[in-house]
Design a protein around this motif. Structure first.
Motif, mmCIF file in Angstrom:
data_model
loop_
_atom_site.group_PDB
_atom_site.id
_atom_site.type_symbol
_atom_site.label_atom_id
_atom_site.label_comp_id
_atom_site.label_asym_id
_atom_site.label_seq_id
_atom_site.Cartn_x
_atom_site.Cartn_y
_atom_site.Cartn_z
ATOM 1 N N ALA A 53 0.838 -1.208 0.000
ATOM 2 C CA ALA A 53 0.000 0.000 0.000
ATOM 3 C C ALA A 53 0.869 1.252 0.000
ATOM 4 C CB ALA A 53 -0.928 -0.020 1.206
ATOM 5 N N TRP A 54 1.951 1.227 0.789
ATOM 6 C CA TRP A 54 2.896 2.355 0.818
ATOM 7 C C TRP A 54 3.451 2.606 -0.573
ATOM 8 C CZ3 TRP A 54 8.136 1.794 -0.439
ATOM 9 C CH2 TRP A 54 8.925 2.942 -0.252
ATOM 10 N N TYR A 55 3.894 1.553 -1.240
ATOM 11 C CA TYR A 55 4.498 1.711 -2.558
ATOM 12 C C TYR A 55 3.479 2.242 -3.566
ATOM 13 C CZ TYR A 55 6.557 0.744 -7.055
ATOM 14 O OH TYR A 55 7.039 0.883 -8.335
ATOM 15 N N ALA A 56 2.263 1.713 -3.527
ATOM 16 C CA ALA A 56 1.238 2.154 -4.471
ATOM 17 C C ALA A 56 0.974 3.648 -4.322
ATOM 18 C CB ALA A 56 -0.045 1.360 -4.258
ATOM 19 N N GLU A 57 0.936 4.122 -3.082
ATOM 20 C CA GLU A 57 0.669 5.546 -2.852
ATOM 21 C C GLU A 57 1.872 6.408 -3.207
ATOM 22 O OE1 GLU A 57 0.284 8.157 1.114
ATOM 23 O OE2 GLU A 57 -1.457 6.873 0.748
ATOM 24 N N ARG A 58 3.035 6.051 -2.693
ATOM 25 C CA ARG A 58 4.213 6.898 -2.887
ATOM 26 C C ARG A 58 4.697 6.909 -4.335
ATOM 27 N NH1 ARG A 58 2.724 8.393 1.608
ATOM 28 N NH2 ARG A 58 4.099 8.502 3.435
ATOM 29 N N SER A 59 4.686 5.770 -4.985
ATOM 30 C CA SER A 59 5.221 5.706 -6.348
ATOM 31 C C SER A 59 4.337 6.422 -7.348
ATOM 32 C CB SER A 59 5.421 4.247 -6.772
ATOM 33 O OG SER A 59 4.180 3.554 -6.824
ATOM 34 N N ALA A 60 3.091 6.717 -6.957
ATOM 35 C CA ALA A 60 2.198 7.471 -7.837
ATOM 36 C C ALA A 60 2.556 8.953 -7.869
ATOM 37 C CB ALA A 60 0.751 7.286 -7.390
ATOM 38 N N SER A 61 3.398 9.391 -6.951
ATOM 39 C CA SER A 61 3.794 10.791 -6.873
ATOM 40 C C SER A 61 5.024 11.048 -7.739
ATOM 41 C CB SER A 61 4.109 11.176 -5.426
ATOM 42 O OG SER A 61 2.981 10.981 -4.596
ATOM 43 N N ALA A 62 5.034 12.176 -8.405
ATOM 44 C CA ALA A 62 6.197 12.552 -9.207
ATOM 45 C C ALA A 62 7.429 12.680 -8.317
ATOM 46 C CB ALA A 62 5.928 13.873 -9.908
ATOM 47 N N GLY A 63 8.543 12.212 -8.815
ATOM 48 C CA GLY A 63 9.793 12.348 -8.076
ATOM 49 C C GLY A 63 10.097 11.219 -7.123
ATOM 50 N N PHE A 64 9.245 10.208 -7.066
ATOM 51 C CA PHE A 64 9.520 9.086 -6.160
ATOM 52 C C PHE A 64 10.813 8.375 -6.553
ATOM 53 C CE2 PHE A 64 9.140 4.519 -5.159
ATOM 54 C CZ PHE A 64 9.020 4.576 -3.784
ATOM 55 N N PHE A 65 10.940 8.076 -7.836
ATOM 56 C CA PHE A 65 12.156 7.431 -8.326
ATOM 57 C C PHE A 65 13.183 8.477 -8.753
ATOM 58 C CE2 PHE A 65 9.329 3.747 -8.969
ATOM 59 C CZ PHE A 65 10.132 2.742 -8.468
ATOM 60 N N VAL A 66 14.448 8.142 -8.578
ATOM 61 C CA VAL A 66 15.542 8.940 -9.139
ATOM 62 C C VAL A 66 15.683 8.502 -10.587
ATOM 63 C CG1 VAL A 66 17.985 9.525 -8.986
ATOM 64 C CG2 VAL A 66 16.668 9.125 -6.895
ATOM 65 N N GLU A 67 15.153 9.299 -11.490
ATOM 66 C CA GLU A 67 14.999 8.852 -12.875
ATOM 67 C C GLU A 67 16.330 8.518 -13.547
ATOM 68 O OE1 GLU A 67 12.333 7.919 -14.210
ATOM 69 O OE2 GLU A 67 10.989 8.629 -12.625
ATOM 70 N N SER A 68 17.394 9.237 -13.185
ATOM 71 C CA SER A 68 18.690 8.945 -13.810
ATOM 72 C C SER A 68 19.160 7.530 -13.455
ATOM 73 C CB SER A 68 19.736 9.971 -13.376
ATOM 74 O OG SER A 68 19.899 9.965 -11.963
ATOM 75 N N THR A 69 18.907 7.122 -12.223
ATOM 76 C CA THR A 69 19.297 5.770 -11.816
ATOM 77 C C THR A 69 18.403 4.732 -12.470
ATOM 78 O OG1 THR A 69 20.006 6.665 -9.686
ATOM 79 C CG2 THR A 69 19.802 4.277 -9.847
ATOM 80 N N VAL A 70 17.104 5.002 -12.508
ATOM 81 C CA VAL A 70 16.176 4.079 -13.168
ATOM 82 C C VAL A 70 16.597 3.863 -14.616
ATOM 83 C CG1 VAL A 70 13.801 3.773 -13.970
ATOM 84 C CG2 VAL A 70 14.228 4.633 -11.673
ATOM 85 N N ALA A 71 16.940 4.951 -15.304
ATOM 86 C CA ALA A 71 17.342 4.841 -16.706
ATOM 87 C C ALA A 71 18.642 4.052 -16.848
ATOM 88 C CB ALA A 71 17.498 6.233 -17.309
ATOM 89 N N ALA A 72 19.582 4.291 -15.928
ATOM 90 C CA ALA A 72 20.856 3.572 -15.994
ATOM 91 C C ALA A 72 20.645 2.077 -15.783
ATOM 92 C CB ALA A 72 21.817 4.125 -14.950
ATOM 93 N N LEU A 73 19.816 1.718 -14.802
ATOM 94 C CA LEU A 73 19.563 0.302 -14.545
ATOM 95 C C LEU A 73 18.839 -0.347 -15.718
ATOM 96 C CD1 LEU A 73 18.557 0.240 -10.762
ATOM 97 C CD2 LEU A 73 20.824 0.113 -11.811
ATOM 98 N N ALA A 74 17.910 0.388 -16.331
ATOM 99 C CA ALA A 74 17.213 -0.143 -17.496
ATOM 100 C C ALA A 74 18.186 -0.412 -18.640
ATOM 101 C CB ALA A 74 16.126 0.827 -17.944
ATOM 102 N N GLY A 75 19.152 0.476 -18.797
ATOM 103 C CA GLY A 75 20.162 0.272 -19.829
ATOM 104 C C GLY A 75 20.998 -0.968 -19.579
#
Length: 224
Positions: A82-104
């Protein structure tokens, strides 16, 4: 076979907040409303004072999980989703540069391993989102379906080093020199020491100095 492995810290490296404390606040407010908010503020102040007094991070980690003593593991896991569902819906939850690097890295066929002092109820949904192959985290002791308040080992500092080295030892097809690790804090340095390609997230001056030393050394692995 994988060409290399990728290890990543979570709090303030992959996500923008400190998952342990944010989840504690969410859980207390969910259970107790305004009184939960007050209890969280008291806990947060106590931990901040202890940290300022020089209490080691490993002890703070153990003390934090004592707050969950007696709680049912299944209920905490449900709250984590429930915490993740609520928090991840907010902008800025993830550090997008890291997410992109891991996806690569994943696109290149290289597994991602999360390494965190946080615990499974909050890390599991994050790991699913970034498709991590494994999670190395603080493991809480469970008896009869309830947390005892004790932990097997805080996944902090030198414990991160030991855990990463165990994973590397199990993968003789992978060279540590080729692996990546992402961290945001000096407490991640023991993990960064294990790989040939350490990456700093954020601008912590001590971490920046460490990486500059590694650069001058040609990113060679430090002595074991």
């Amino acid at each position: 076979m994988s060409r290399y492995l990728v290890f990543s810290d979570v709090d303030e490296t992959l996500i923008s907040l400190k998952s342990m404390f944010d989840f504690l606040r969410f859980s207390l407010v969910r259970q107790h409303g305004a009184a939960g908010e007050q209890r969280f503020a008291e806990h947060r102040r106590g931990f901040a004072d202890a940290a300022a007094a020089g209490v080691p991070r490993e002890k703070l980690n153990r003390d934090f999980y004592r707050l969950f003593a007696g709680q049912q593991q299944a209920e905490v896991e449900t709250a984590g989703e429930a915490w993740y569902a609520e928090r991840s819906a907010s902008a800025g939850f993830f550090v997008e540069s890291t997410v992109a690097a891991l996806a690569g890295h994943r696109a290149a066929g290289c597994p991602v391993v999360l390494v965190s002092g946080s615990f499974a109820p909050v890390l599991a949904p994050i790991a699913r989102q970034v498709r991590a192959e494994a999670v190395l985290s603080t493991e809480l002791v469970v008896r009869s379906g309830r947390y005892t308040g004790e932990v097997v080992q805080p996944m902090i500092g030198q414990a991160k080093r030991a855990a990463v080295r165990r994973v590397l030892a199990e993968r003789p097809d992978v060279r540590a020199e080729d692996c990546f690790a992402y961290g945001d804090h000096p407490s991640d340095i023991p993990m960064l020491d294990c790989v040939g390609r350490p990456v700093a997230v954020g601008s912590h001056p001590e971490l920046a100095e460490y990486l500059e030393q590694r650069r001058l050394a040609g990113s060679a692995l430090p002595p074991a």
